[in-house]
Scaffold this motif. Structure first.
Motif, PDB file in Angstrom:
ATOM      1  N   MET A   1       0.847  -1.178   0.000  1.00  0.00           N
ATOM      2  CA  MET A   1       0.000   0.000   0.000  1.00  0.00           C
ATOM      3  C   MET A   1       0.889   1.237   0.000  1.00  0.00           C
ATOM      4  SD  MET A   1      -3.398   0.686   2.169  1.00  0.00           S
ATOM      5  CE  MET A   1      -2.748   0.779   3.808  1.00  0.00           C
ATOM      6  N   PHE A   2       0.669   2.115  -0.934  1.00  0.00           N
ATOM      7  CA  PHE A   2       1.475   3.306  -1.114  1.00  0.00           C
ATOM      8  C   PHE A   2       0.616   4.533  -0.843  1.00  0.00           C
ATOM      9  CE2 PHE A   2       4.953   5.685  -2.629  1.00  0.00           C
ATOM     10  CZ  PHE A   2       4.443   6.732  -3.379  1.00  0.00           C
ATOM     11  N   LEU A   3       0.924   5.243   0.243  1.00  0.00           N
ATOM     12  CA  LEU A   3       0.177   6.440   0.623  1.00  0.00           C
ATOM     13  C   LEU A   3      -1.316   6.165   0.773  1.00  0.00           C
ATOM     14  CD1 LEU A   3       1.932   9.107  -1.611  1.00  0.00           C
ATOM     15  CD2 LEU A   3       2.287   8.707   0.798  1.00  0.00           C
ATOM     16  N   PHE A   4      -1.658   5.050   1.340  1.00  0.00           N
ATOM     17  CA  PHE A   4      -3.041   4.676   1.601  1.00  0.00           C
ATOM     18  C   PHE A   4      -3.860   4.546   0.322  1.00  0.00           C
ATOM     19  CE2 PHE A   4      -1.505   7.186   5.252  1.00  0.00           C
ATOM     20  CZ  PHE A   4      -1.459   6.172   6.172  1.00  0.00           C
ATOM     21  N   ILE A   5      -3.218   4.194  -0.770  1.00  0.00           N
ATOM     22  CA  ILE A   5      -3.909   3.985  -2.043  1.00  0.00           C
ATOM     23  C   ILE A   5      -3.747   2.521  -2.413  1.00  0.00           C
ATOM     24  CG2 ILE A   5      -3.981   4.595  -4.478  1.00  0.00           C
ATOM     25  CD1 ILE A   5      -2.847   7.303  -3.774  1.00  0.00           C
ATOM     26  N   SER A   6      -4.857   1.878  -2.739  1.00  0.00           N
ATOM     27  CA  SER A   6      -4.791   0.464  -3.102  1.00  0.00           C
ATOM     28  C   SER A   6      -4.395   0.319  -4.567  1.00  0.00           C
ATOM     29  CB  SER A   6      -6.135  -0.204  -2.849  1.00  0.00           C
ATOM     30  OG  SER A   6      -7.098   0.284  -3.756  1.00  0.00           O
ATOM     31  N   GLY A   7      -4.158  -0.909  -4.975  1.00  0.00           N
ATOM     32  CA  GLY A   7      -3.763  -1.185  -6.356  1.00  0.00           C
ATOM     33  C   GLY A   7      -4.828  -0.800  -7.356  1.00  0.00           C
ATOM     34  N   ALA A   8      -6.086  -1.039  -7.013  1.00  0.00           N
ATOM     35  CA  ALA A   8      -7.187  -0.688  -7.916  1.00  0.00           C
ATOM     36  C   ALA A   8      -7.270   0.824  -8.112  1.00  0.00           C
ATOM     37  CB  ALA A   8      -8.495  -1.226  -7.369  1.00  0.00           C
ATOM     38  N   GLU A   9      -7.069   1.580  -7.051  1.00  0.00           N
ATOM     39  CA  GLU A   9      -7.125   3.036  -7.154  1.00  0.00           C
ATOM     40  C   GLU A   9      -5.981   3.572  -8.011  1.00  0.00           C
ATOM     41  OE1 GLU A   9      -7.100   3.802  -3.012  1.00  0.00           O
ATOM     42  OE2 GLU A   9      -9.282   3.928  -2.877  1.00  0.00           O
TER      43      GLU A   9
END
Length: 94
Positions: A1-9
């Motif tokens: 998780m990068f900066l509270f962003i998921s892969g789909a986002e």
């Protein structure tokens, strides 16, 4: 998780970027972004260098902050070890 962003986002953001700028403009945008980041980094390093040089000229000890950071890291690891020792049996029971 990068900066509270998921892969789909992240995927959705990339699709929107491709739709807005087109696939042919993306490498050009990436190069420009990379150059801008490199210039920012070099400017930051120059400012740091000038600050340390002026501190040395004025006789100010510039290594004071690094010493404080080292002490803080030592204290942090000691506290973390104590917390791990206390919570270790609790975690194993769960």
């Amino acid at each position: 998780m990068f900066l509270f962003i998921s892969g789909a986002e992240i995927f959705i953001i990339l699709v929107i970027v491709v739709m807005l700028f087109g696939a042919d403009k993306l490498p050009e945008l990436a190069r420009g972004l990379g150059k801008g980041m490199q210039q920012l980094k070099s400017a930051t390093n120059e400012v740091k260098k000038e600050i340390t040089e002026s501190a040395k000229k004025q006789g100010i000890d510039a290594s004071l902050t690094s010493d404080i950071q080292k002490d803080i890291k030592k204290i942090k690891t000691k506290v973390q070890d104590n917390i791990d020792d206390m919570t270790g049996p609790i975690k194993r029971n769960l």
